[in-house]
Design a protein around this motif. Structure first.
Motif, PDB file in Angstrom:
ATOM      1  N   GLY A 128      -6.271  12.510   6.002  1.00 42.83           N
ATOM      2  CA  GLY A 128      -5.850  11.266   6.641  1.00 42.83           C
ATOM      3  C   GLY A 128      -7.002  10.561   7.333  1.00 42.83           C
ATOM      4  O   GLY A 128      -7.132   9.331   7.282  1.00 42.83           O
ATOM      5  N   GLN A 131      -9.158   8.916   4.727  1.00 36.02           N
ATOM      6  CA  GLN A 131      -8.539   7.675   4.238  1.00 36.02           C
ATOM      7  C   GLN A 131      -8.750   6.536   5.231  1.00 36.02           C
ATOM      8  O   GLN A 131      -9.103   5.414   4.840  1.00 36.02           O
ATOM      9  CB  GLN A 131      -7.053   7.913   3.987  1.00 36.02           C
ATOM     10  N   LEU A 147      -2.892   1.518   1.251  1.00 33.25           N
ATOM     11  CA  LEU A 147      -2.784   2.956   0.980  1.00 33.25           C
ATOM     12  C   LEU A 147      -1.442   3.224   0.313  1.00 33.25           C
ATOM     13  O   LEU A 147      -0.391   2.871   0.856  1.00 33.25           O
ATOM     14  CB  LEU A 147      -2.912   3.760   2.272  1.00 33.25           C
ATOM     15  N   GLN A 148      -1.496   3.861  -0.851  1.00 35.67           N
ATOM     16  CA  GLN A 148      -0.302   4.120  -1.649  1.00 35.67           C
ATOM     17  C   GLN A 148      -0.124   5.613  -1.895  1.00 35.67           C
ATOM     18  O   GLN A 148      -1.084   6.378  -1.823  1.00 35.67           O
ATOM     19  CB  GLN A 148      -0.403   3.384  -2.993  1.00 35.67           C
ATOM     20  N   HIS A 149       1.119   5.989  -2.202  1.00 33.84           N
ATOM     21  CA  HIS A 149       1.430   7.404  -2.422  1.00 33.84           C
ATOM     22  C   HIS A 149       2.369   7.547  -3.621  1.00 33.84           C
ATOM     23  O   HIS A 149       3.583   7.658  -3.455  1.00 33.84           O
ATOM     24  CB  HIS A 149       2.060   8.018  -1.163  1.00 33.84           C
ATOM     25  N   ASN A 151       1.824  10.003  -5.751  1.00 31.52           N
ATOM     26  CA  ASN A 151       1.841  11.427  -6.037  1.00 31.52           C
ATOM     27  C   ASN A 151       3.192  11.971  -5.528  1.00 31.52           C
ATOM     28  O   ASN A 151       3.719  11.422  -4.560  1.00 31.52           O
ATOM     29  CB  ASN A 151       0.675  12.119  -5.303  1.00 31.52           C
ATOM     30  N   ARG A 171      -3.484  13.204  -2.908  1.00 31.14           N
ATOM     31  CA  ARG A 171      -2.770  12.913  -1.671  1.00 31.14           C
ATOM     32  C   ARG A 171      -2.477  11.426  -1.479  1.00 31.14           C
ATOM     33  O   ARG A 171      -1.508  11.065  -0.824  1.00 31.14           O
ATOM     34  CB  ARG A 171      -3.557  13.421  -0.446  1.00 31.14           C
ATOM     35  N   ALA A 172      -3.334  10.531  -2.004  1.00 29.19           N
ATOM     36  CA  ALA A 172      -3.124   9.097  -1.799  1.00 29.19           C
ATOM     37  C   ALA A 172      -3.981   8.295  -2.766  1.00 29.19           C
ATOM     38  O   ALA A 172      -4.944   8.809  -3.336  1.00 29.19           O
ATOM     39  CB  ALA A 172      -3.457   8.712  -0.358  1.00 29.19           C
ATOM     40  N   GLN A 173      -3.592   7.041  -2.929  1.00 28.45           N
ATOM     41  CA  GLN A 173      -4.347   6.112  -3.763  1.00 28.45           C
ATOM     42  C   GLN A 173      -4.621   4.854  -2.945  1.00 28.45           C
ATOM     43  O   GLN A 173      -3.726   4.356  -2.266  1.00 28.45           O
ATOM     44  CB  GLN A 173      -3.564   5.731  -5.027  1.00 28.45           C
ATOM     45  N   MET A 174      -5.851   4.336  -3.016  1.00 30.40           N
ATOM     46  CA  MET A 174      -6.219   3.154  -2.246  1.00 30.40           C
ATOM     47  C   MET A 174      -6.785   2.065  -3.167  1.00 30.40           C
ATOM     48  O   MET A 174      -7.974   2.046  -3.472  1.00 30.40           O
ATOM     49  CB  MET A 174      -7.253   3.506  -1.166  1.00 30.40           C
TER      50      MET A 174
END
Length: 199
Positions: A128, A131, A147-149, A151, A171-174
């Motif tokens: 976190g 990010q 910030l996208q999720h 997954n 864990r995340a996509q930006m």
């Protein structure tokens, strides 16, 4: 109070209207992301955060993967809005994929058994922070992001497409790019509801 770090945090906003007109080169963006993650703290200096940086057609491919995955589970009448949102991410200049390396976590659990239950939590906290560091650094360079999720729905296809090690957990996509729309007003709850100070 004049504080450059706080100013950067304040500039970090969610931007859904992205373009490809970056104010700096792809190489500069890559360096910025790498430096932000490299200097993010982690428990026991574990450095468990990993990132895959996708530009141009590679980023578009990611959001096509997301479309294919979501088309299978989102009702047809609702998919129009889902596709529109995913297209807004693909319209940007690139995407950062954030991972945590669970091999690092497992090694720490074995080495420091007393704290075994904490290392997965600390890994998530490190992720976190990475990010936030990247997002703030991008904002400071005049680059928009969100910030996208998606997954775990896209995990398997992403791992296959970009040959991701099995121990790396998405864990995340930006998605990031040029700011093609102004930011809306941000509201804050009253400080008295969030903070307590004792002298």
């Amino acid at each position: 109070m004049d504080n450059a770090f706080l100013d950067a945090l304040k500039r970090r906003r969610t931007q859904y209207t992205l373009g490809r007109n970056l104010p700096v080169s792809h190489d500069a963006v890559k360096t910025l992301i790498q430096e932000a993650i490299k200097h993010t703290p982690s428990s026991f200096n574990s450095q468990s955060s990993r990132a895959v940086i996708l530009f141009g057609a590679q980023s578009i491919k990611l959001w096509d993967i997301a479309k294919d995955a979501l088309r299978k589970i989102v009702p047809a009448d609702a998919f129009v809005n889902t596709e529109k949102k995913l297209n807004s991410f693909a319209a940007g200049a690139g995407t950062v994929l954030f991972f945590e390396d669970h091999d690092v976590v497992r090694a720490l659990q074995e080495k420091f058994a007393l704290y075994a239950d904490n290392f997965p939590v600390w890994s998530e906290q490190a992720g976190g922070m990475a990010q936030l560091a990247v997002w703030s650094a991008l904002a400071n360079a005049g680059i928009g992001a969100s910030l996208q999720h998606y997954n775990p729905v896209i995990d398997e296809a992403v791992a296959k497409e970009w040959n991701i090690p099995a121990s790396w957990k998405l864990r995340a996509q930006m998605p990031f790019g040029s700011n093609e729309a102004p930011f809306g007003e941000k509201t804050f709850m009253d400080d008295t509801e969030r903070f307590r100070v004792h002298h």
